[in-house]
Structures are given as C-alpha cells and as structure tokens.
Design a protein around this motif. Structure first.
Motif, mmCIF file in Angstrom:
data_model
loop_
_atom_site.group_PDB
_atom_site.id
_atom_site.type_symbol
_atom_site.label_atom_id
_atom_site.label_comp_id
_atom_site.label_asym_id
_atom_site.label_seq_id
_atom_site.Cartn_x
_atom_site.Cartn_y
_atom_site.Cartn_z
ATOM 1 N N GLU A 92 -0.504 -4.233 26.613
ATOM 2 C CA GLU A 92 0.419 -4.364 27.740
ATOM 3 C C GLU A 92 1.836 -4.680 27.265
ATOM 4 O O GLU A 92 2.806 -4.107 27.766
ATOM 5 N N ALA B 45 2.400 -11.754 23.389
ATOM 6 C CA ALA B 45 1.010 -11.459 23.731
ATOM 7 C C ALA B 45 0.091 -12.646 23.512
ATOM 8 O O ALA B 45 -1.029 -12.670 24.026
ATOM 9 N N THR C 3 -3.781 -7.744 25.980
ATOM 10 C CA THR C 3 -2.430 -8.265 26.194
ATOM 11 C C THR C 3 -1.414 -7.590 25.277
ATOM 12 O O THR C 3 -0.277 -7.326 25.692
#
Length: 317
Positions: A209, A238, A206
């Motif tokens: 990303e 995140a 996460t």
C-alpha cells in the motif's frame, strides 16, 4: 515528546482500575465456592461451622466493597494477597513461573521479527512472482497450523531423528544456558512460526500500500536510489501497523499459551491460569488477569511511543 509520554502514561491508570473493578465483580458473580471445593474435594463431610470459619479466615465473609478496598490497596503496595488454594503468597506463585513465560515470549518475538520483516519486504517487492507465492504459502501455512500441533511434530521429529526430547525440568538461563535453551527454543519456534506468519502478511500488505503512494513515485522520479526509497520512506511508514501486531502478539504470549505449555510440559503463566480458573482461586485469578492486562497496557504504551518515533506528526499533534 515528554508531554506526550507523560499523558499516555497517566492514561494507563484509569484503564487498570477499570480492569480491576470488572475482574473483581465478574469473579464474585461466577457460581461455585472455593471453600467448599477445597474442603469437600476428598468427598468427606464438613460442618457448616467449619466452612464459615474458613470463609472468615479467607475474608470471604466481609462485604464486597471492603474486600475490593483491601485488595486494591494491597496491589498499590505490591501485595497481591495469598492464594486461596495453596496458601502461598500470590506474588511468589507468579514469580516462579513468569520468567519462563517471559523468556518464551521474548525468544518467539525475536524469531518472528527476524523472519517476518525481511520476508514481508521481499514479498512486497517481488509482488506476484514465484518468490511472492512461496513466501505467501509459508505465511498461510503458519496461520493454518496450530502452535501446539507444530510443537508435537517438533517433539516427535526430535525423538525419531535424534532419539532425544527436550528437558522436562525448567532451568533458569543464568544457571545453565545450554540446558535452558535446549528446552525453551522449541516452544519458541512453534509459537514464533505463527507469530512470524501474522507479521509477514501485515508487512507485505502495508508495504504494498505504501509503495503506491505519491511520495514514493516522486522520490523515484527524482532519481533517489531504490534502497533509500525503501529505507527512508516506504518501510518506516509501513511499520506502524506491523509494530501494533508485534506488540499485541507479544502481550498475548505472556498468558495465552496454555495448550503449548502443556505440550512442552512448561509450568508457565498459561498453565497457572488454567489451573487457578478450574480451582476457583479468586485471589490468584485476579492477580493473573491484572498481570496480563498490565502487560497489554504497557505494550500498547511502548507501541504508542514507537509510533511517535516512526511518525513525528503523532507527537506534534
């Protein structure tokens, strides 16, 4: 925020009621008769009249709708009934074991969070370097190694290295903290390792990303310190899926450690669950399922509140 909290709280009630209906119906649909299991376990002969009297004493001769009404109204006042196998109140049987399972779950969660979030963050920041590869290997090993097998390795290691094994009798932490921790720290490590591996990989993926998002590049382009970019923008966003994983894993630990409890000789909720299902103790199984369901629902409620703290847009929607 208050309106959001109240709405989420009242949504738990129909969910718990649905769980109660399902567990009651499914248990009655299962084959087997606890009265026959109890009275014929020694291989003796019992008359049908004696079986009928025992069913009447346990209330199993009543209509199912009446049994459900009696059970659900008892839950509302804190009465979970009496165990059909031991004859003791269900609340006492569960209360004697809940503290142990809850302490192991809390210790494993603290250990997992302490390890996973820093490691996942470092792995994402040093993506595709040797540091990232080492952390990923650590996480994959945690996912691959069963907790009960790691527990057996821990016991063998303590026995061979120090000629010592953890205490076999549970002692509450308020009576003897050292003896309590010397017994429960090892299952917490065995379970927390796998727990941390799941959270580490989730944190890494996460955060990778989030670090690709436009607002992160904009903050860096404006000259914001990298530490502030991570703490104020990247890590906070995140954490949403990471909090979900941590919450669900914690709820699972309350009743899902049957094999691990057997390895460390812990008479917790997981062990009680396995015993009562084997014996067909309807009352106890119903209470345990409701307990685990309530933990899952409560943890999801807390996670939803944490969502609204981490992302204010949720509580305003």
């Amino acid at each position: 925020m208050l309106r959001y909290t109240i709405r989420r709280f009242f949504l738990m009630i129909p969910t718990l009621f649905g769980v109660a209906v399902l567990v009651f119906i499914l248990l009655r649909a299962m084959p087997g008769d606890i009265v026959e299991m109890r009275m014929l376990m020694d291989g003796g002969q019992v008359s049908p009249e004696a079986l009928a009297l025992e069913r009447a004493r346990l209330g199993l001769d009543q209509p199912l709708l009446y049994q459900f009404y009696h059970w659900i109204t008892g839950i509302m006042v804190g009465d979970f009934g009496t165990s059909m196998w031991t004859g003791r109140p269900v609340i006492d049987e569960i209360g004697a074991r809940l503290g142990l399972s809850l302490q192991v779950a809390i210790m494993a969660t603290i250990l997992a969070v302490t390890i996973s979030i820093p490691l996942g963050t470092i792995s994402a920041l040093y993506n595709n370097t040797w540091i990232d590869h080492v952390i990923r290997a650590f996480a994959i090993a945690g996912l691959a190694v069963p907790s009960f097998w790691l527990g057996m390795l821990i016991i063998l290691g303590l026995l061979l290295t120090f000629n010592w094994i953890p205490p076999l009798t549970y002692t509450p932490i308020w009576e003897d903290p050292i003896r309590n921790l010397s017994q429960l720290i090892w299952p917490a490590i065995a379970v927390g390792y796998r727990y941390s591996a799941v959270a580490t990989r989730m944190t890494r993926s996460t955060l990778l990303e989030v670090l690709q998002e436009d607002y992160i590049r904009t903050a860096r382009a404006k000259g914001v310190y990298e530490r502030l970019v991570l703490s104020r923008h990247a890590i906070r966003n995140a954490m949403l899926p990471v909090v979900t994983v941590i919450g669900l894993e914690f709820a699972f630990l309350i009743g899902g450690l049957v094999v691990t409890e057997q390895v460390f000789n812990l008479n917790g909720i997981g062990m009680l669950f396995a015993e009562t299902v084997t014996r067909g103790d309807y009352t106890m199984v119903q209470a345990l399922v409701m307990l685990v369901a309530a933990f899952f629902i409560l943890v999801n409620f807390v996670v939803d509140l944490l969502y609204s703290v981490l992302d204010p847009r949720i509580r305003y929607s």
